[in-house]
Design an enzyme around this catalytic site. Sequence first.
Site, PDB file in Angstrom:
ATOM      1  N   ASP A 180      -0.444   0.195  -4.814  1.00  0.00           N
ATOM      2  CA  ASP A 180      -1.174  -1.004  -5.203  1.00  0.00           C
ATOM      3  C   ASP A 180      -0.883  -1.297  -6.676  1.00  0.00           C
ATOM      4  O   ASP A 180      -0.362  -0.454  -7.392  1.00  0.00           O
ATOM      5  CB  ASP A 180      -2.670  -0.718  -5.011  1.00  0.00           C
ATOM      6  CG  ASP A 180      -3.438  -1.984  -4.711  1.00  0.00           C
ATOM      7  OD1 ASP A 180      -2.938  -3.066  -5.058  1.00  0.00           O
ATOM      8  OD2 ASP A 180      -4.534  -1.880  -4.136  1.00  0.00           O
TER       9      ASP A 180
ATOM     10  N   LYS B 236       7.793   1.029   1.522  1.00  0.00           N
ATOM     11  CA  LYS B 236       8.498   0.189   0.530  1.00  0.00           C
ATOM     12  C   LYS B 236       9.851   0.794   0.158  1.00  0.00           C
ATOM     13  O   LYS B 236      10.857   0.087   0.095  1.00  0.00           O
ATOM     14  CB  LYS B 236       7.655   0.052  -0.752  1.00  0.00           C
ATOM     15  CG  LYS B 236       6.331  -0.625  -0.569  1.00  0.00           C
ATOM     16  CD  LYS B 236       5.570  -0.689  -1.855  1.00  0.00           C
ATOM     17  CE  LYS B 236       5.195   0.673  -2.398  1.00  0.00           C
ATOM     18  NZ  LYS B 236       4.243   1.411  -1.552  1.00  0.00           N
TER      19      LYS B 236
ATOM     20  N   LYS C 223       6.581   9.515  -8.883  1.00  0.00           N
ATOM     21  CA  LYS C 223       7.183  10.517  -7.993  1.00  0.00           C
ATOM     22  C   LYS C 223       8.705  10.516  -8.101  1.00  0.00           C
ATOM     23  O   LYS C 223       9.363  11.486  -7.744  1.00  0.00           O
ATOM     24  CB  LYS C 223       6.791  10.230  -6.532  1.00  0.00           C
ATOM     25  CG  LYS C 223       5.316  10.419  -6.233  1.00  0.00           C
ATOM     26  CD  LYS C 223       5.039  10.514  -4.741  1.00  0.00           C
ATOM     27  CE  LYS C 223       5.435   9.257  -3.985  1.00  0.00           C
ATOM     28  NZ  LYS C 223       4.591   8.079  -4.301  1.00  0.00           N
TER      29      LYS C 223
ATOM     30  N   LYS D 100       0.827  -1.204   0.000  1.00  0.00           N
ATOM     31  CA  LYS D 100       0.000   0.000   0.000  1.00  0.00           C
ATOM     32  C   LYS D 100       0.868   1.265   0.000  1.00  0.00           C
ATOM     33  O   LYS D 100       1.981   1.254   0.512  1.00  0.00           O
ATOM     34  CB  LYS D 100      -0.878  -0.033   1.264  1.00  0.00           C
ATOM     35  CG  LYS D 100      -1.798   1.126   1.462  1.00  0.00           C
ATOM     36  CD  LYS D 100      -2.629   0.876   2.706  1.00  0.00           C
ATOM     37  CE  LYS D 100      -3.290   2.148   3.204  1.00  0.00           C
ATOM     38  NZ  LYS D 100      -2.376   3.108   3.788  1.00  0.00           N
TER      39      LYS D 100
END
Lengths: 411, 280
Positions: B135, B22, B48, B17
């Site tokens: 996701d 991450k 990003k 998520k």
Amino acid sequence: MRPCAGPSGPEAAFRYQECCFMRVAWRQLHCISGDIGVIVHGPRGCGHDFSLPTTRGERLSAACTDMTETQVVMGGETCLAEKIDALFKKSRPEAIFVLGTCVSELIGDDVRKIAALAEARLGVPVVALPTSGLAGMEARDPRALGLTALAERVMKPGRRCGRTVNFIGQSWPSDARLEAELGRRLAALDVRLQSVLTGSPTLAQLRKAPAAALNVVALSEHSRGFGELLEARFGQPYILVPSDPGIGSTSRFFRAILERLGAGRSRLAVVEGWDRKESAKLRAEHPGLAGRTVGLVWRRPNWDRVAPFAELGLDVTVLTAEAPSPQDEAERRRLGVRLERRDPAASEGWSRFELLYAEEPAWPGPASHRPNRHMRPLSCFPLYEGMRALALELETELGSGFFRSYGSYLA
Amino acid sequence: MTPRKNPVSRQIAFYGKGGIGKSMVAANLSAVLAGRGRSVLQVGCDPKADSCKALLGGRKVANVLELLKTRSADSLAAKDFLHEGFAGVHCIEAGGPEPGIGCAGRGIILAIDVMTKTGVYARGYDYVIYDVLGDVVCGGFAVPIREGYADRVYLVVSGEFLSLYAANNIMKAIHRHAQRSATRLAGIVANLTGAPRERPIVTAFAAAYGLEVLEFLPRDPAVQDSENHGMSVIERHPDSPIGKRLAALARKIETRTTAIVPKPLDDSSLNALVLRAARS
């Protein structure tokens, strides 16, 4: 009649509606002559045939943004804005239509925003149409989309003039002769033809159309939709008139207009005079047509289309696939033609007739079994001019002897 | 997509998520592995383009899709978008469109295609680590799974329901592409938020798929401090508790051989599982 330079116009739009939503809208706009610009915002394939001339042979100012993969990833709004500016600089159109595609819709390019900014920048209407095919064909009509945009953004309400009419049809009178005849005949009836919104209208014709007192709509789904749209937007009433060739059909056409405009008996007498004169003229000019045997093949008989053949004195047999109704029988008697339920190819059809005409789709069953692939397609033009064209075409076809010799060969 | 013959030994993708951590896990794993002498490439698959910031001293670097705005794919070389970061980790950011326009998923496909064509994968890295946006929202973000670029997927989760829900969705993608791709799910990393009963929830979640939680990463101010300084935890606070946990995680990932095709849960089973674990 001069054939269209390419598939375009509302009729073509009907045919194309099975393939691509955007393309149908494009065909719709393609009918408008000269003074608009159209930009398709999508990859090159979406705009591959946009160099086609309009039905009047002019070249529409059109461009495709030719989106690359990088533009798909990064967004194509800048590219679209640049393309609008370039098109305006090159052609100075009076209005620009921007058609969205599946790709621009998928990546969420804000075509409306870019169009609005361009309109403010350039000072001409820049109209964004949501024409991506992926949004579905069911809920929206791409033809109505183009017309609605025209009605809302290009056409403005004007001062209504009495005894003026617009003509709204499918593709006729795309030929200048028909348009000229329509104007001339209406003028003789003291009715002014304001705009002809069919074939390839110009933007100027569209703009002045709201000033007419009445819209005369040739019977077709497409034309009727536009008539309803103009009635809703500008309060212009419309009437439906027959659009088939023939003396009787043309007579009904003019009578309907006169009755709606409240014309007196003297005007109706003018139309009666035309009927007599044109009938006599046709028979005098084409004496060889009387008594010639012609087969007309329809799934169900279209009596308005049968009538001109009977009016020319031909020996007409209507061949149908379906059982005739009592109304069919009544029409048959009125026109003095024969009506048979049979397959001309499976019977002695070829040798019985000197000429066969068919209307697509004429016969049930697989295409390869359809007899009409051996037949002439029936092309119909309205008004007396259309009737003269039909008579000339019949004379030419009968003179060629193709069907007579082919029928003998089969026999 | 050009078929690849990837000579690298391990290809790892981190999914989870948005905002779950991450990039933090990926950057620190890269840093640990590089510190142990492995050749490592970290690929940020997020518009990003901030996956490798912690390895590059907080610098924003040229990304693949940004370069493609002005140059053709044929004119690009790997050196144009490949940047060397902390401990010699090679960093690439795929990049993507501005928020609200374009197609980021297609961008990932395009960027990986460019990387393949420019010979990035032929360099023979010991580890290629993909850090993939949130996701698996569309086919583009499933490319590391679908096209077999990653042979092992690690899910980063917390004890919050939505993070588990996202993880279950990602498992659906792995399951869907399992027949055509060799990508398998290798484990779960818990980045704890401090929510109540977080550990048992994550443990029960992992057990439901026959997996184990490789590491529980506690909340630690060292993470924020490192990020503020544009560094990885391994670089700035190597001896902090979280630094030690991250180093342990890297060891486990290095030695791990187990990987499965997960059987995703339906929504009601997932709900029931989380409720059960929260009450017990």
